[in-house]
Enzyme design. Structure first.
Site, PDB file in Angstrom:
ATOM      1  N   ASP A 336       0.835  -1.295  -0.056  1.00  0.00           N
ATOM      2  CA  ASP A 336       0.081   0.166   0.091  1.00  0.00           C
ATOM      3  C   ASP A 336       0.871   1.362  -0.071  1.00  0.00           C
ATOM      4  OD1 ASP A 336      -2.245   1.691   0.468  1.00  0.00           O
ATOM      5  OD2 ASP A 336      -1.538   2.009   2.553  1.00  0.00           O
ATOM      6  N   ASP A 534      -1.295  -0.909   6.203  1.00  0.00           N
ATOM      7  CA  ASP A 534      -1.514  -0.447   7.632  1.00  0.00           C
ATOM      8  C   ASP A 534      -2.905   0.030   7.999  1.00  0.00           C
ATOM      9  OD1 ASP A 534      -1.361   1.989   6.065  1.00  0.00           O
ATOM     10  OD2 ASP A 534      -0.887   3.103   7.772  1.00  0.00           O
ATOM     11  N   ASP A 538      -6.811  -1.748   3.985  1.00  0.00           N
ATOM     12  CA  ASP A 538      -5.877  -2.768   3.428  1.00  0.00           C
ATOM     13  C   ASP A 538      -6.167  -4.316   4.044  1.00  0.00           C
ATOM     14  OD1 ASP A 538      -4.241  -0.996   2.065  1.00  0.00           O
ATOM     15  OD2 ASP A 538      -3.150  -0.599   3.772  1.00  0.00           O
TER      16      ASP A 538
END
Length: 637
Positions: A336, A534, A538
């Site tokens: 990400d 995080d 996600d």
């Protein structure tokens, strides 16, 4: 009363002594067994055969009790024979044919290998016990009637607690008053204390070093980051790897086959090869010893636990052996962007001032206007201004927030506008010129300032790439891992961040469900793929990936969904975890190949009648000790 106190004190000392020696009980039993074997040998040398046998018998019972008990209980519970039972049968068989010393030595070496395995387990469990010791039991609750000590378990969200210098923080919370240096080594592994002040978050188990702070509790005691770490370590130690599960399934069948072959060995050679009954029985007993898969069974679990313990000590929490094993087969890894490859917070990267304006005055007043807003860009501008001067912010005479455009304000009779170029006016586009175009192409957000309709300045802000991101991506490339960035940002921003971080490929404008689709596509291309993230968005991708890796400062959902947690947002730890995984698998393969070769050589030597029972015992049990010692190498940094 005094007599009762003395009794309680003696009982306390006794309990404390037992707690200290309990972890070494198996090792002590093995040592006593060894001493009894030496005593038995000396007694036999001096013609005291009966006393010698009694000494060996005690060596059998003391050295073999723990493993025999474990084997019998497991056999009853699982209704399946195991390696421990093979050892019991082999020792009894040795005694039956008069080889008391050899049987006792077998038990002794088996006890030593068991003690080593227990040591590995205890070393692994030590992470939990050492963590739990860091959790304070009491907290100083601030009430209208004064401060009072309460149990940490009694704290509720919203309570205000006082943490004095030198004390451990009892609960997760937000600092409401005071400033201090906080030692976060127990949580993040950072060796350098972090200065924290008003509105900063502190975690249970960390140490308040310098000033007294008032903390508002934000999480219940069973929901703190500290508590989650303990749960993660416990989960890791209870979950077995595919290799370990295979060995355990294989063990029961193997034991039955060995017992059947031993029975045949005691009969068939007598008729087929003309061996005597005593020789056939003797060779059967040796086969029972050397064919037991003790070393094979001990090849995996100690290595896995040692690797998990090593990772935990370095801030890499793995939730089970299966995930650590998968990590070694990793071919690609998806990241990400926000909060993972980047810091997750915008920072001012460029400040351009229009002709005729004062830099310090323009920035000071612009920051004073932005100080009234909670927007992330506004906070970044205020933070940037505070690094340039120490003056207090002023209060605008009038202010109006224009959602989606910017802020309009009046300061000392001047009309200020801060926001998008369309909000400022036509002249805004002239500020910065080619530099502004380049900054926009690099993924910066441009914020313009005008005073009384005249363009006065421009700020470029960007979610900057972490300092260690490029190094982390480079290390992964050295490990042969393909890197991909998945982000919801625009193509322009994604392209700029991908180039800056050094990833091999990127996908922009991805919604959470699209991240999952992209990840599935990567799994078809690369087979084993990890996902690093995080945020809550996600979590689906973390759950989909072969290995989900969460940043320790991420959301609770990400932490709970991921298979591996990096306690400090330190991306190079990923390559370190991959190397640890590959090292673990390499050691496991060494153990398995070595133990199988030893068993094959010993069986062949026994059939050729060149192997005596004492050497069979030493060869077999020695190989078990060697594979455990080889596994313990993983405990080293």
């Amino acid at each position: 009363m005094e007599a009762e106190a003395r009794v309680n004190e003696r009982e306390g000392i006794h309990d404390s002594f037992l707690q200290k020696i309990l972890p070494y009980a198996e090792l002590i039993a093995a040592a006593v067994s060894g001493i009894l074997i030496i005593a038995g040998w000396l007694l036999g040398k001096n013609g005291l055969e009966a006393a010698s046998v009694i000494s060996y018998l005690f060596a059998f019972v003391i050295g073999g009790f723990a493993k025999a008990k474990e084997g019998i209980e497991a056999t009853i519970e699982d209704k399946e024979l195991n390696v421990e039972m093979l050892m019991v049968f082999a020792a009894i068989g040795s005694a039956i044919i008069g080889y008391w010393a050899e049987g006792a030595i077998l038990i002794f070496i088996f006890a030593v290998s068991g003690a080593l395995e227990t040591y590995t387990m205890n070393k692994s469990h030590k992470e939990i016990s050492s963590l739990m010791e860091l959790q304070p039991e009491d907290a100083l609750l601030i009430t209208s009637g004064g401060d009072r000590k309460v149990r940490v378990s009694e704290l509720v969200v919203g309570d205000a607690i006082l943490v004095k210098p030198g004390e451990r923080v009892p609960a997760d919370g937000i600092i409401e008053k005071g400033e201090s240096s906080i030692d976060q080594a127990a949580i993040t592994g950072e060796s350098i204390p972090v200065v924290k002040g008003l509105r900063d978050e502190v975690f249970a188990g960390t140490v308040n070093l310098t000033g007294a702070i008032t903390v508002k509790v934000s999480k219940a005691s069973n929901e703190t980051l500290f508590h989650k770490i303990i749960q993660l370590v416990q989960s890791a130690q209870s979950e077995k790897s595919p290799s370990q599960l295979f060995i355990e399934r294989f063990e029961g069948t193997y034991v039955k086959v060995v017992l059947a072959v031993v029975a045949l060995m005691m009969v068939v050679p007598h008729f087929a090869l003309g061996w005597g009954w005593q020789e056939s029985f003797y060779r059967g007993m040796i086969l029972l010893v050397v064919a037991s898969p003790c070393a094979l069974v001990a090849s995996i679990m100690p290595a896995t636990l040692s690797a998990i313990s090593n990772g935990a000590r370095h801030g890499i929490l793995v939730k089970g052996g299966v995930h650590l094993e998968n990590l070694s087969n990793l071919n690609a890894i998806a990241f990400d962007k926000t909060g993972t490859l980047t810091k997750g917070k915008p920072e001012v990267t460029e400040f351009i001032i229009g002709e005729g304006f004062s830099e310090s005055d323009l920035l000071w007043k612009a920051a004073s206007v932005e100080n009234q807003s909670n927007h992330p860009l506004a906070k970044a501008i205020v933070a940037f201004a505070k690094t340039r001067f120490e003056k207090n912010m002023i209060q605008p005479d009038k202010m109006e927030d224009m959602p989606g455009w910017g802020i309009a304000a009046e300061i000392g009779g001047e009309s200020w506008k801060i926001g998008k170029p369309g909000f400022i006016g036509e002249g805004a586009a002239q500020l910065g010129g080619e530099l502004a175009e380049r900054l926009a192409a690099e993924g910066n957000t441009l914020v313009y300032i005008s005073i009384d309709g005249v363009p006065a300045g421009m700020l470029a802000l960007k979610d900057v790439v972490r300092e260690k991101t490029m190094a982390a991506i480079g290390e992964l490339a050295n490990e042969g891992v393909f890197t991909v960035m998945l982000t919801g940002d625009s193509q322009t921003t994604a392209k700029a961040i991908a180039a800056e971080s050094g990833v091999d490929e990127y996908f922009a404008e991805c919604l959470p469900e699209e991240k999952v689709d992209k990840l599935k596509g990567l799994m078809k291309r690369f087979n084993t793929v990890a996902m690093v993230g995080d945020g809550i968005n996600d979590a689906p991708a973390l759950a989909t990936a072969n290995v989900g890796i969460a940043m320790g400062e991420g959301t609770d959902v990400a932490l709970e969904t991921a298979d591996i947690v990096l306690m400090k947002n330190d991306l190079p730890k990923i390559a370190e975890a991959i190397r640890l995984s590959r090292r673990m698998n390499r050691i496991i393969k060494q153990n398995v190949v070595f133990s199988i070769l030893v068993i094959m050589v010993l069986i062949a030597s026994n059939f050729l009648q060149v192997l005596d029972l004492p050497y069979g015992v030493i060869g077999h049990e020695g190989s078990t000790i060697l594979v455990i010692l080889n596994s313990l190498r993983l405990l080293r940094s």
